[in-house]
Design an enzyme around this catalytic site. Structure first.
Site, PDB file in Angstrom:
ATOM      1  N   ASP A 107       0.811  -1.215   0.000  1.00  0.00           N
ATOM      2  CA  ASP A 107       0.000   0.000   0.000  1.00  0.00           C
ATOM      3  C   ASP A 107       0.846   1.267   0.000  1.00  0.00           C
ATOM      4  OD1 ASP A 107       1.079  -0.191   2.517  1.00  0.00           O
ATOM      5  OD2 ASP A 107      -0.778   0.325   3.577  1.00  0.00           O
ATOM      6  N   CYS A 117       5.147  -0.330   2.509  1.00  0.00           N
ATOM      7  CA  CYS A 117       5.722  -1.668   2.712  1.00  0.00           C
ATOM      8  C   CYS A 117       7.049  -1.649   3.463  1.00  0.00           C
ATOM      9  CB  CYS A 117       5.859  -2.415   1.384  1.00  0.00           C
ATOM     10  SG  CYS A 117       6.987  -1.668   0.195  1.00  0.00           S
ATOM     11  N   HIS A 170       9.203  -3.532  -3.979  1.00  0.00           N
ATOM     12  CA  HIS A 170       8.520  -3.948  -2.753  1.00  0.00           C
ATOM     13  C   HIS A 170       9.494  -4.500  -1.719  1.00  0.00           C
ATOM     14  CE1 HIS A 170       5.004  -5.106  -0.467  1.00  0.00           C
ATOM     15  NE2 HIS A 170       5.385  -6.363  -0.402  1.00  0.00           N
TER      16      HIS A 170
END
Length: 227
Positions: A96, A99, A205
Site C-alpha cells: 500500500d 511496505c 517492494h
C-alpha cells in the site's frame, strides 16, 4: 467575551490540543522503541546462515526508476531463487506504499500495523539530524520531509539509513540486484543492538524475512505485491 478574545481562546485551545497530541505520539513512539530494545533478536540465525556472503557498501539514496514488467519479473524470480537457496521465506507485507515501514515494524515489533509509529520515528530522525541525510536527497529537504510524513509514501534507502540510526539496528537486505544479493545498513554512530532482515524486490517492494521454519502463521489483511 469579545470576538477577539474568543479567537485567542480557540487558538490557545487548538495549540494545547496539538501539543498534547504530539506529546502522546512521542510517548507512544518512545515506549515502542524501548520495548523493541528488549525483544529477543531471533534474526541472528539468519545472520549466521548468510555469514559467508559479501555485502556491498551502502550509500543512502532516494528511489530509482521502477523497472519495466519484464525486468521486474526477472528480478522477482532471482529473489525467489535466492530465498530458496538459503532456506528463507518472506512474510508478505501489504503493498500500500508503506511496505518498507510495515516490514520494519514486523521485524521490530512483530506487528506490521505499527508502521505509522516507525514512519514517525524515522521522520523525527531525519528532521533532528538533517546534516546526516540532506546530502543524499536531490530536492529541497523540507519537501522531502513533507513527502515522507505522508502515509503511503514509499520509503527509500535514506529512510532505511535513518531507521538503522534511530533503532540502533543493522538492517540486512536480501535483494534482487543482479550483481549482489546482500546489502547491510549499519547505524552511523552506534553499535547495532539487533538485526532486521528484509527482502527487497528492487524498486518495487519490501517484505519481512525469516528462516522458513520461523515464518509466522499470521495473515496479512490485504493484498501484497504479486504479478
Amino acid at each position: 467575551m469579545s470576538e477577539q478574545q474568543e479567537r485567542v481562546s480557540k487558538s490557545s485551545s487548538s495549540s494545547i490540543s496539538s501539543s498534547t497530541q504530539e506529546s502522546e505520539e512521542e510517548l507512544t513512539i518512545g515506549t515502542l522503541i524501548t520495548e523493541a530494545a528488549n525483544t529477543t533478536n531471533s534474526a541472528k540465525s539468519l545472520g549466521r546462515r548468510l555469514s559467508h556472503l559479501d555485502s556491498i557498501p551502502h550509500t543512502p539514496r532516494v528511489n530509482g526508476k521502477i523497472p519495466d514488467f519484464n525486468n521486474a519479473t526477472i528480478d522477482h524470480e532471482s529473489l525467489l531463487e535466492r530465498l530458496g537457496t538459503y532456506g528463507l521465506a518472506e512474510y508478505q507485507i501489504e503493498g500500500d506504499g508503506n511496505c518498507q515501514f510495515r516490514a520494519l515494524a514486523d521485524q521490530i515489533f512483530r506487528n506490521p500495523d505499527y508502521h505509522k509509529h516507525v514512519r514517525k520515528a524515522v521522520v523525527k530522525q531525519l528532521k533532528e539530524f538533517k546534516k546526516h541525510y540532506e546530502g543524499y536527497v536531490p530536492m529541497e529537504y523540507k519537501v522531502y520531509l513533507k513527502k515522507m510524513k505522508r502515509s503511503g509514501e514509499w520509503g527509500d534507502h535514506v529512510t532505511l539509513q535513518a531507521a538503522a540510526d534511530r533503532f540502533a539496528a543493522k538492517i540486512c537486505l536480501l535483494t534482487s540486484f543482479r550483481d549482489t544479493c546482500l546489502v547491510e545498513i549499519v547505524p552511523r554512530d552506534a553499535t547495532p543492538t539487533r538485526e532486521l532482515w528484509l527482502s527487497f524486490w528492487c524498486e518495487v517492494h519490501y517484505n519481512s524475512l525469516y528462516a522458513i521454519e520461523d515464518l509466522p502463521s499470521r495473515k496479512t489483511k490485504k493484498k501484497h505485491w504479486l504479478f
